[in-house]
Design a protein around this motif. Structure first.
Motif, short mmCIF file in Angstrom:
data_model
loop_
_atom_site.label_atom_id
_atom_site.label_comp_id
_atom_site.label_asym_id
_atom_site.label_seq_id
_atom_site.Cartn_x
_atom_site.Cartn_y
_atom_site.Cartn_z
N LEU A 1 8.58 13.38 13.74
CA LEU A 1 9.85 13.43 14.36
C LEU A 1 10.83 13.19 13.48
CD1 LEU A 1 9.23 11.77 18.09
CD2 LEU A 1 9.23 14.38 17.30
N LEU A 2 10.54 12.74 12.25
CA LEU A 2 11.60 12.50 11.40
C LEU A 2 12.38 13.42 10.88
CD1 LEU A 2 9.75 9.98 8.91
CD2 LEU A 2 11.61 9.36 10.53
N PRO A 3 13.85 13.48 11.09
CA PRO A 3 14.67 14.55 10.57
C PRO A 3 14.97 14.34 8.90
CG PRO A 3 16.07 12.73 11.35
CD PRO A 3 14.56 12.28 11.69
N ALA A 4 15.45 15.14 8.41
CA ALA A 4 15.58 15.09 6.84
C ALA A 4 16.53 13.77 6.54
CB ALA A 4 16.12 16.45 6.14
N GLY A 5 16.08 13.12 5.23
CA GLY A 5 16.76 12.29 4.78
C GLY A 5 16.06 10.97 5.08
N GLY A 6 17.01 9.86 5.22
CA GLY A 6 16.45 8.50 5.54
C GLY A 6 16.13 7.70 4.16
N ARG A 7 15.92 6.41 4.40
CA ARG A 7 15.46 5.48 3.31
C ARG A 7 13.91 5.01 3.48
NH1 ARG A 7 18.72 2.32 6.38
NH2 ARG A 7 17.68 0.15 6.68
N THR A 8 13.33 5.20 2.58
CA THR A 8 11.80 5.13 2.75
C THR A 8 11.44 3.69 1.86
OG1 THR A 8 11.37 7.14 3.08
CG2 THR A 8 9.57 5.96 2.40
N GLU A 9 10.34 2.92 2.60
CA GLU A 9 9.58 2.02 1.71
C GLU A 9 8.17 1.88 2.16
OE1 GLU A 9 11.49 -1.94 2.33
OE2 GLU A 9 10.70 -2.10 4.42
N THR A 10 7.30 1.61 1.30
CA THR A 10 5.98 1.82 1.50
C THR A 10 5.26 0.48 1.43
OG1 THR A 10 5.90 4.05 1.02
CG2 THR A 10 3.83 3.14 1.29
N LEU A 11 4.41 -0.10 2.38
CA LEU A 11 3.64 -1.15 2.54
C LEU A 11 2.37 -0.83 1.70
CD1 LEU A 11 6.15 -1.96 4.20
CD2 LEU A 11 4.59 -3.69 5.06
N VAL A 12 2.03 -1.32 0.67
CA VAL A 12 0.70 -1.00 0.31
C VAL A 12 -0.69 -2.05 0.23
CG1 VAL A 12 -0.59 0.21 -1.91
CG2 VAL A 12 1.91 0.78 -1.27
N LYS A 13 -1.72 -1.69 0.76
CA LYS A 13 -2.73 -2.63 0.73
C LYS A 13 -3.69 -2.20 -0.37
CE LYS A 13 -5.92 -5.29 4.02
NZ LYS A 13 -6.17 -5.58 5.20
N LEU A 14 -3.84 -3.12 -1.24
CA LEU A 14 -4.44 -2.39 -2.70
C LEU A 14 -6.22 -3.29 -2.37
CD1 LEU A 14 -1.98 -3.39 -5.29
CD2 LEU A 14 -2.70 -1.36 -4.12
N ALA A 15 -7.18 -2.41 -3.12
CA ALA A 15 -8.34 -3.22 -3.37
C ALA A 15 -8.49 -4.19 -4.17
CB ALA A 15 -9.14 -1.78 -3.84
N PRO A 16 -9.38 -5.20 -4.13
CA PRO A 16 -9.26 -6.10 -5.00
C PRO A 16 -9.43 -5.70 -6.46
CG PRO A 16 -10.95 -6.60 -3.31
CD PRO A 16 -10.54 -5.25 -3.03
N GLY A 17 -8.66 -6.27 -7.19
CA GLY A 17 -8.71 -6.10 -8.87
C GLY A 17 -7.74 -4.98 -9.16
N THR A 18 -7.01 -4.30 -8.18
CA THR A 18 -6.00 -3.23 -8.52
C THR A 18 -4.61 -3.82 -8.39
OG1 THR A 18 -7.37 -1.87 -6.99
CG2 THR A 18 -5.24 -0.93 -7.61
N THR A 19 -3.73 -3.20 -9.19
CA THR A 19 -2.42 -3.58 -9.38
C THR A 19 -1.52 -2.47 -9.13
OG1 THR A 19 -2.39 -3.33 -11.82
CG2 THR A 19 -2.85 -5.62 -10.74
N MET A 20 -0.15 -2.65 -8.79
CA MET A 20 0.84 -1.63 -8.79
C MET A 20 2.12 -2.35 -8.83
SD MET A 20 1.82 0.69 -5.33
CE MET A 20 -0.02 1.72 -5.41
N VAL A 21 3.07 -1.53 -9.50
CA VAL A 21 4.41 -1.83 -9.78
C VAL A 21 5.27 -1.96 -8.42
CG1 VAL A 21 6.57 -1.41 -10.99
CG2 VAL A 21 4.19 -1.05 -12.23
N GLY A 22 5.93 -2.97 -8.18
CA GLY A 22 6.65 -3.15 -6.85
C GLY A 22 6.90 -4.57 -6.59
N GLN A 23 7.41 -5.03 -5.45
CA GLN A 23 7.63 -6.21 -4.92
C GLN A 23 6.36 -6.73 -4.24
OE1 GLN A 23 11.14 -5.63 -2.36
NE2 GLN A 23 12.03 -7.35 -3.63
N THR A 24 6.05 -8.04 -4.41
CA THR A 24 4.90 -8.71 -3.78
C THR A 24 5.34 -8.75 -2.25
OG1 THR A 24 5.66 -10.81 -4.45
CG2 THR A 24 4.12 -9.72 -5.76
N VAL A 25 4.62 -8.91 -1.28
CA VAL A 25 5.10 -9.22 0.04
C VAL A 25 5.82 -10.55 0.23
CG1 VAL A 25 4.29 -9.74 2.11
CG2 VAL A 25 3.20 -7.86 1.00
#
Length: 608
Positions: A445-469
């Motif tokens: 139902l989302l229209p165009a636009g808006g601001r997005t953030e994604t909460l990512v759950k990683l597998a053990p040993g995996t890293t990703m650039v971003g803020q920690t929780v």
């Protein structure tokens, strides 16, 4: 009677100056507050704004009206407090004068009416002086609220004659309300006071003062115990707000007993020095003077530090709660596609939404989520319904709207982007401390636009650039704290101004009784500089005691938060605010004491 009242104001104008300034400030703030409240109640919005923008502006007006209302109430309360302190002190100083009037036949009612007339004249003078201040205060408050983002840049508060008359009525009324207790005490003075000082003149703690002080102290202790036993953050916050008031009242009423008692502590550090010993004796002997200076500081520190700590703790608790509710590892500000090492990725896109409820409309934000991914990265579950049903034309009520009486299964008409659709309520989330998430909708139902953030759950040993929780949750709490900081900075500044007037007023009034004391000290061998130093050290000791007792009130107010479910992790102690108040009080009170003592010692020796 009128001539006597006018004569008292003319001959003692220096002693009444503090009360006049307090009433003038109160009148100016009430006038400007009422003008701006009238303007925010009837906002004029420019053409071309969208419905969502109009709603945001109106929301800012509501926040500004809340701040203005709090400012007006605080100004009235502090004005009454200062007028009451001034006339209470003056009644003691004028006991011989009132005794002479009784001796020549004046009745008790005459004395009472004379003091009330003086207060009425003082209120009238303060009101007239305060009207020009109201114009300046209107400009200053408008600028401040625009800077804080509560009001738009085009806001203007037009002149309102009704606000002027209301402010003048409030000015005279605050003066009359503050003098009632002093007028009653003046009427109880007997003719014998003209000849000899009675025991009543030496007694600082009256029966009513003991009653009010002990009752407030008992109530404060009971409330602190209740907050500890509740072990609930919200209950602790609400009880803490009451504790700030009851604790401040208790220690202010009991200050003639408590201040000398606590005043012995700072003196231990500097014992053995002549100036320090004489200053300590002054604090312990001149109980009325010490209490009159310490009481405003107790109220200021108890209320400001307590409020700042309470709402700072609430903002900090938001971050702690979010950290415990999120099971993800990293938060990024863009969408994340599934891939190796990614267990779950919950994209959350915020967009404007208008929800129609009968004849009213709610302008807010909706968060587009994928229900399965959301539940993999969040522990929070609906209290009614299920997020599994959040597909198609459906909506879930978020924590921010959980108490708004939405019904599970009801159909709402909503506007998203350029279309209006009917959606069914399939879930109602439980209430949380973070009220920023109001509605959840399917991502389809989302229209165009808006601001997005994604909460990512990683597998053990995996890293990703971003803020920690942890960093993300702390940032949410800090964002809420920043929104509160402007509000409390404005209130703290207002309270600080009135407190400065109150303590300077107390120092000036007490110095009027110390000319003989200072002269005798110089005749005993003290230099003029030593006499001034004694007055400064005595005032500094009273400041230390007042801040310590006010901090005790604030600590009692925050005790319930520390006993809550988040413990010390959610406790925010505003050390900077406390340090700022302490340093400012030392400068203001020390300067006032030095100047008044220097002026009081300007007479030649031998003239007492």
């Amino acid at each position: 009677m009128l001539r006597l009242s006018v004569g008292a104001l003319r001959t003692r104008w220096q002693l009444f100056a503090g009360a006049v300034v307090a009433v003038a400030l109160g009148v100016g703030l009430v006038q400007s507050g009422l003008q701006m409240l009238a303007a925010t109640d009837r906002p004029v919005l420019p053409a071309g704004l969208s419905a969502y923008q109009r709603a945001q502006v109106r929301e800012g007006y509501v926040g500004a009206a809340t701040l203005l209302g709090m400012s007006v109430m605080l100004a009235v309360f502090l004005s009454v407090f200062i007028v009451s302190t001034t006339f209470g002190f003056m009644t003691v100083q004028r006991r011989r004068e009132f005794g002479l009037l009784r001796l020549v036949g004046a009745q008790r009612g005459y004395l009472c009416l004379m003091v009330v007339t003086e207060a009425g004249l003082l209120g009238l003078v303060g009101s007239v002086v305060g009207l020009p201040l109201g114009v300046v205060a209107t400009w200053a408050q408008s600028w401040l609220l625009v800077e804080l983002g509560m009001l738009p840049s085009w806001f203007a508060a037009p002149w309102d004659q009704g606000a002027v008359w209301a402010a003048m009525i409030v000015g005279v009324s605050t003066a009359l309300a503050g003098v009632l207790a002093a007028a009653w005490r003046a009427s109880r003075i007997g003719a014998l006071e003209a000849v000899v000082e009675g025991s009543a003149a030496r007694r600082v703690m009256t029966g009513w003062r003991w009653c009010w002080g002990l009752s407030a102290a008992f109530g404060t202790v009971v409330l602190v115990i209740a907050a500890q036993a509740a072990r609930d953050l919200v209950a602790g916050l609400m009880i803490g707000l009451v504790v700030m008031i009851s604790g401040s009242v208790a220690l202010s009423q009991l200050s003639p007993v408590v201040v000398p008692l606590v005043g012995r502590v700072p003196a231990i550090v500097v014992r053995g020095n002549l100036i320090a010993d004489l200053a300590r004796a002054g604090v312990l002997h001149a109980v009325r003077r010490s209490a009159a200076t310490a009481a405003p500081l107790i109220v200021l520190v108890g209320l400001v530090v307590g409020l700042w700590g309470t709402f700072g703790s609430l903002a900090k608790a938001v971050g702690v709660e979010q950290e415990r509710l999120i099971t993800a590892d990293v938060v990024v500000d863009h969408a994340v596609a599934p891939g190796p090492g990614i267990v779950a990725a919950s994209a959350q896109t915020a967009v404007p939404i208008v929800v129609m409820r009968g004849k009213s409309a709610v302008y807010s934000e909706a968060i587009g989520i994928d229900a399965a991914a959301y539940q993999q990265t969040h522990k929070l579950r609906p209290r009614k319904g299920s997020l599994d049903r959040l597909t198609g034309r459906t909506i879930a009520i978020g924590p921010g709207m959980a108490v708004e009486d939405y019904k599970l299964g009801s159909v709402l008409k909503v506007a998203l982007g350029n279309r209006t659709i009917a959606v069914k309520v399939v879930a109602i989330m439980p209430e949380t401390l973070d009220v920023s998430e109001n509605f959840f909708i399917p991502r389809s139902l989302l229209p165009a636009g808006g601001r997005t953030e994604t909460l990512v759950k990683l597998a053990p040993g995996t890293t990703m650039v971003g803020q920690t929780v942890e960093e993300w949750a702390r940032a949410r709490g800090e964002a809420q704290q920043r929104s509160n900081s402007g509000l409390f900075a404005a209130l703290m500044g207002l309270a600080g101004i009135f407190t400065a007037v109150a303590v300077v007023n107390a120092v000036v009034m007490s110095t009027a009784d110390r000319r003989r004391e200072f002269t005798l000290g110089r005749m005993a061998g003290l230099t003029r500089g030593q006499v001034v130093a004694i007055a400064v050290v005595e005032s500094a000791t009273v400041v230390v005691v007042g801040v310590l007792l006010g901090a005790l009130v604030a600590a009692a107010a925050l005790a319930g938060i520390a006993a809550g479910p988040y413990g010390l992790a959610a406790l925010a102690i505003p050390w900077r605010v406390l340090g700022l108040i302490f340093a400012s009080a030392l400068v203001v009170v020390g300067t006032a004491a030095a100047l008044t003592a220097w002026r009081a010692t300007s007479r030649r020796l031998g003239t007492c």
